[in-house]
Design a protein around this motif. Structure first.
Motif, PDB file in Angstrom:
ATOM      1  N   SER A 128      -8.929  27.230 -42.120  1.00  0.00           N
ATOM      2  CA  SER A 128      -8.630  28.168 -43.199  1.00  0.00           C
ATOM      3  C   SER A 128      -7.381  27.741 -43.966  1.00  0.00           C
ATOM      4  CB  SER A 128      -8.451  29.571 -42.621  1.00  0.00           C
ATOM      5  OG  SER A 128      -8.073  30.472 -43.618  1.00  0.00           O
ATOM      6  N   ILE A 129      -6.361  27.356 -43.248  1.00  0.00           N
ATOM      7  CA  ILE A 129      -5.103  26.931 -43.859  1.00  0.00           C
ATOM      8  C   ILE A 129      -5.284  25.631 -44.629  1.00  0.00           C
ATOM      9  CG2 ILE A 129      -2.776  26.069 -43.355  1.00  0.00           C
ATOM     10  CD1 ILE A 129      -2.827  28.066 -40.940  1.00  0.00           C
ATOM     11  N   LEU A 130      -5.997  24.681 -44.034  1.00  0.00           N
ATOM     12  CA  LEU A 130      -6.157  23.356 -44.622  1.00  0.00           C
ATOM     13  C   LEU A 130      -7.275  23.284 -45.654  1.00  0.00           C
ATOM     14  CD1 LEU A 130      -5.734  21.356 -41.310  1.00  0.00           C
ATOM     15  CD2 LEU A 130      -4.092  21.443 -43.202  1.00  0.00           C
ATOM     16  N   GLY A 131      -8.131  24.287 -45.669  1.00  0.00           N
ATOM     17  CA  GLY A 131      -9.243  24.287 -46.610  1.00  0.00           C
ATOM     18  C   GLY A 131     -10.341  23.304 -46.254  1.00  0.00           C
ATOM     19  N   THR A 132     -10.509  23.057 -44.970  1.00  0.00           N
ATOM     20  CA  THR A 132     -11.540  22.126 -44.518  1.00  0.00           C
ATOM     21  C   THR A 132     -12.755  22.899 -44.030  1.00  0.00           C
ATOM     22  OG1 THR A 132     -10.458  22.056 -42.358  1.00  0.00           O
ATOM     23  CG2 THR A 132      -9.911  20.294 -43.892  1.00  0.00           C
ATOM     24  N   ARG A 133     -13.883  22.195 -43.977  1.00  0.00           N
ATOM     25  CA  ARG A 133     -15.116  22.865 -43.572  1.00  0.00           C
ATOM     26  C   ARG A 133     -15.629  22.416 -42.208  1.00  0.00           C
ATOM     27  NH1 ARG A 133     -18.755  23.508 -49.020  1.00  0.00           N
ATOM     28  NH2 ARG A 133     -17.207  24.743 -50.154  1.00  0.00           N
ATOM     29  N   SER A 134     -15.496  21.144 -41.914  1.00  0.00           N
ATOM     30  CA  SER A 134     -16.035  20.654 -40.640  1.00  0.00           C
ATOM     31  C   SER A 134     -14.924  20.541 -39.604  1.00  0.00           C
ATOM     32  CB  SER A 134     -16.711  19.294 -40.815  1.00  0.00           C
ATOM     33  OG  SER A 134     -15.750  18.279 -41.026  1.00  0.00           O
ATOM     34  N   LYS A 135     -15.318  20.551 -38.350  1.00  0.00           N
ATOM     35  CA  LYS A 135     -14.353  20.394 -37.259  1.00  0.00           C
ATOM     36  C   LYS A 135     -13.653  19.047 -37.372  1.00  0.00           C
ATOM     37  CE  LYS A 135     -16.814  23.369 -34.003  1.00  0.00           C
ATOM     38  NZ  LYS A 135     -17.508  23.444 -32.718  1.00  0.00           N
ATOM     39  N   LYS A 136     -14.419  18.021 -37.648  1.00  0.00           N
ATOM     40  CA  LYS A 136     -13.863  16.668 -37.774  1.00  0.00           C
ATOM     41  C   LYS A 136     -12.821  16.614 -38.884  1.00  0.00           C
ATOM     42  CE  LYS A 136     -15.260  11.982 -39.011  1.00  0.00           C
ATOM     43  NZ  LYS A 136     -16.391  11.119 -39.376  1.00  0.00           N
ATOM     44  N   ASP A 137     -13.151  17.164 -40.048  1.00  0.00           N
ATOM     45  CA  ASP A 137     -12.207  17.161 -41.165  1.00  0.00           C
ATOM     46  C   ASP A 137     -10.959  17.972 -40.843  1.00  0.00           C
ATOM     47  OD1 ASP A 137     -13.904  15.558 -42.641  1.00  0.00           O
ATOM     48  OD2 ASP A 137     -14.682  17.202 -43.877  1.00  0.00           O
ATOM     49  N   ALA A 146      -7.338  16.326 -40.760  1.00  0.00           N
ATOM     50  CA  ALA A 146      -6.344  16.849 -41.696  1.00  0.00           C
ATOM     51  C   ALA A 146      -5.116  17.370 -40.958  1.00  0.00           C
ATOM     52  CB  ALA A 146      -6.959  17.956 -42.559  1.00  0.00           C
ATOM     53  N   ALA A 147      -5.325  18.027 -39.837  1.00  0.00           N
ATOM     54  CA  ALA A 147      -4.201  18.542 -39.055  1.00  0.00           C
ATOM     55  C   ALA A 147      -3.338  17.401 -38.512  1.00  0.00           C
ATOM     56  CB  ALA A 147      -4.706  19.410 -37.908  1.00  0.00           C
ATOM     57  N   LEU A 148      -3.970  16.354 -38.027  1.00  0.00           N
ATOM     58  CA  LEU A 148      -3.220  15.199 -37.527  1.00  0.00           C
ATOM     59  C   LEU A 148      -2.426  14.539 -38.643  1.00  0.00           C
ATOM     60  CD1 LEU A 148      -5.897  13.624 -35.162  1.00  0.00           C
ATOM     61  CD2 LEU A 148      -3.814  14.838 -34.481  1.00  0.00           C
ATOM     62  N   GLN A 149      -3.033  14.400 -39.812  1.00  0.00           N
ATOM     63  CA  GLN A 149      -2.335  13.806 -40.949  1.00  0.00           C
ATOM     64  C   GLN A 149      -1.164  14.677 -41.385  1.00  0.00           C
ATOM     65  OE1 GLN A 149      -5.565  13.398 -43.688  1.00  0.00           O
ATOM     66  NE2 GLN A 149      -6.328  11.509 -42.751  1.00  0.00           N
ATOM     67  N   GLU A 150      -1.368  15.990 -41.382  1.00  0.00           N
ATOM     68  CA  GLU A 150      -0.300  16.902 -41.778  1.00  0.00           C
ATOM     69  C   GLU A 150       0.878  16.829 -40.811  1.00  0.00           C
ATOM     70  OE1 GLU A 150       2.096  19.447 -43.752  1.00  0.00           O
ATOM     71  OE2 GLU A 150       0.285  18.454 -44.491  1.00  0.00           O
ATOM     72  N   VAL A 151       0.609  16.718 -39.533  1.00  0.00           N
ATOM     73  CA  VAL A 151       1.691  16.586 -38.548  1.00  0.00           C
ATOM     74  C   VAL A 151       2.488  15.313 -38.821  1.00  0.00           C
ATOM     75  CG1 VAL A 151       2.189  16.153 -36.111  1.00  0.00           C
ATOM     76  CG2 VAL A 151       0.600  17.964 -36.750  1.00  0.00           C
ATOM     77  N   ALA A 152       1.804  14.217 -39.089  1.00  0.00           N
ATOM     78  CA  ALA A 152       2.492  12.951 -39.362  1.00  0.00           C
ATOM     79  C   ALA A 152       3.324  13.051 -40.645  1.00  0.00           C
ATOM     80  CB  ALA A 152       1.481  11.814 -39.472  1.00  0.00           C
ATOM     81  N   ARG A 153       2.758  13.648 -41.693  1.00  0.00           N
ATOM     82  CA  ARG A 153       3.502  13.806 -42.953  1.00  0.00           C
ATOM     83  C   ARG A 153       4.702  14.725 -42.765  1.00  0.00           C
ATOM     84  NH1 ARG A 153      -1.873  14.011 -45.361  1.00  0.00           N
ATOM     85  NH2 ARG A 153      -1.743  16.273 -45.195  1.00  0.00           N
TER      86      ARG A 153
END
Length: 69
Positions: free
Chosen positions: A18-27, A31-38
Motif C-alpha cells: 500500500s505504501i509503495l504502490g506495488t501490486r505483486s508480492k515480488k514487486d 521495492a522495499a529492499l531498494q527503499e531500505v538501501a536508498r
C-alpha cells in the motif's frame, strides 16, 4: 536475480504494498529492499553533511557578503 523462498508476514507485506504502490508480492519485496538501501545512503549522506557543518565547511555562507559568490 535470485530465487528465494521465505515466509513473509502477510500484514506487513500488504501494508508495504500500500505504501509503495506495488501490486505483486515480488514487486513489493524488491521495492522495499531498494527503499531500505536508498534510505541508508541518504542517512549516510546526511551524516556526512552534519560532520561538514560541524567542521565549519559551510561557515562561509554565514557571511552575506560572500553568500552569492
Amino acid at each position: 536475480m535470485s530465487n528465494l523462498y521465505v515466509e513473509v508476514d502477510d500484514e506487513a507485506l500488504a501494508e508495504a504494498a500500500s505504501i509503495l504502490g506495488t501490486r505483486s508480492k515480488k514487486d513489493t519485496v524488491n521495492a522495499a529492499l531498494q527503499e531500505v538501501a536508498r534510505r541508508h545512503k541518504r542517512l549516510k549522506a546526511l551524516e556526512r553533511l552534519v560532520e561538514m557543518g560541524r567542521g565549519g565547511d559551510f561557515d562561509v555562507l554565514l557571511d552575506k557578503a560572500n553568500y552569492r559568490r
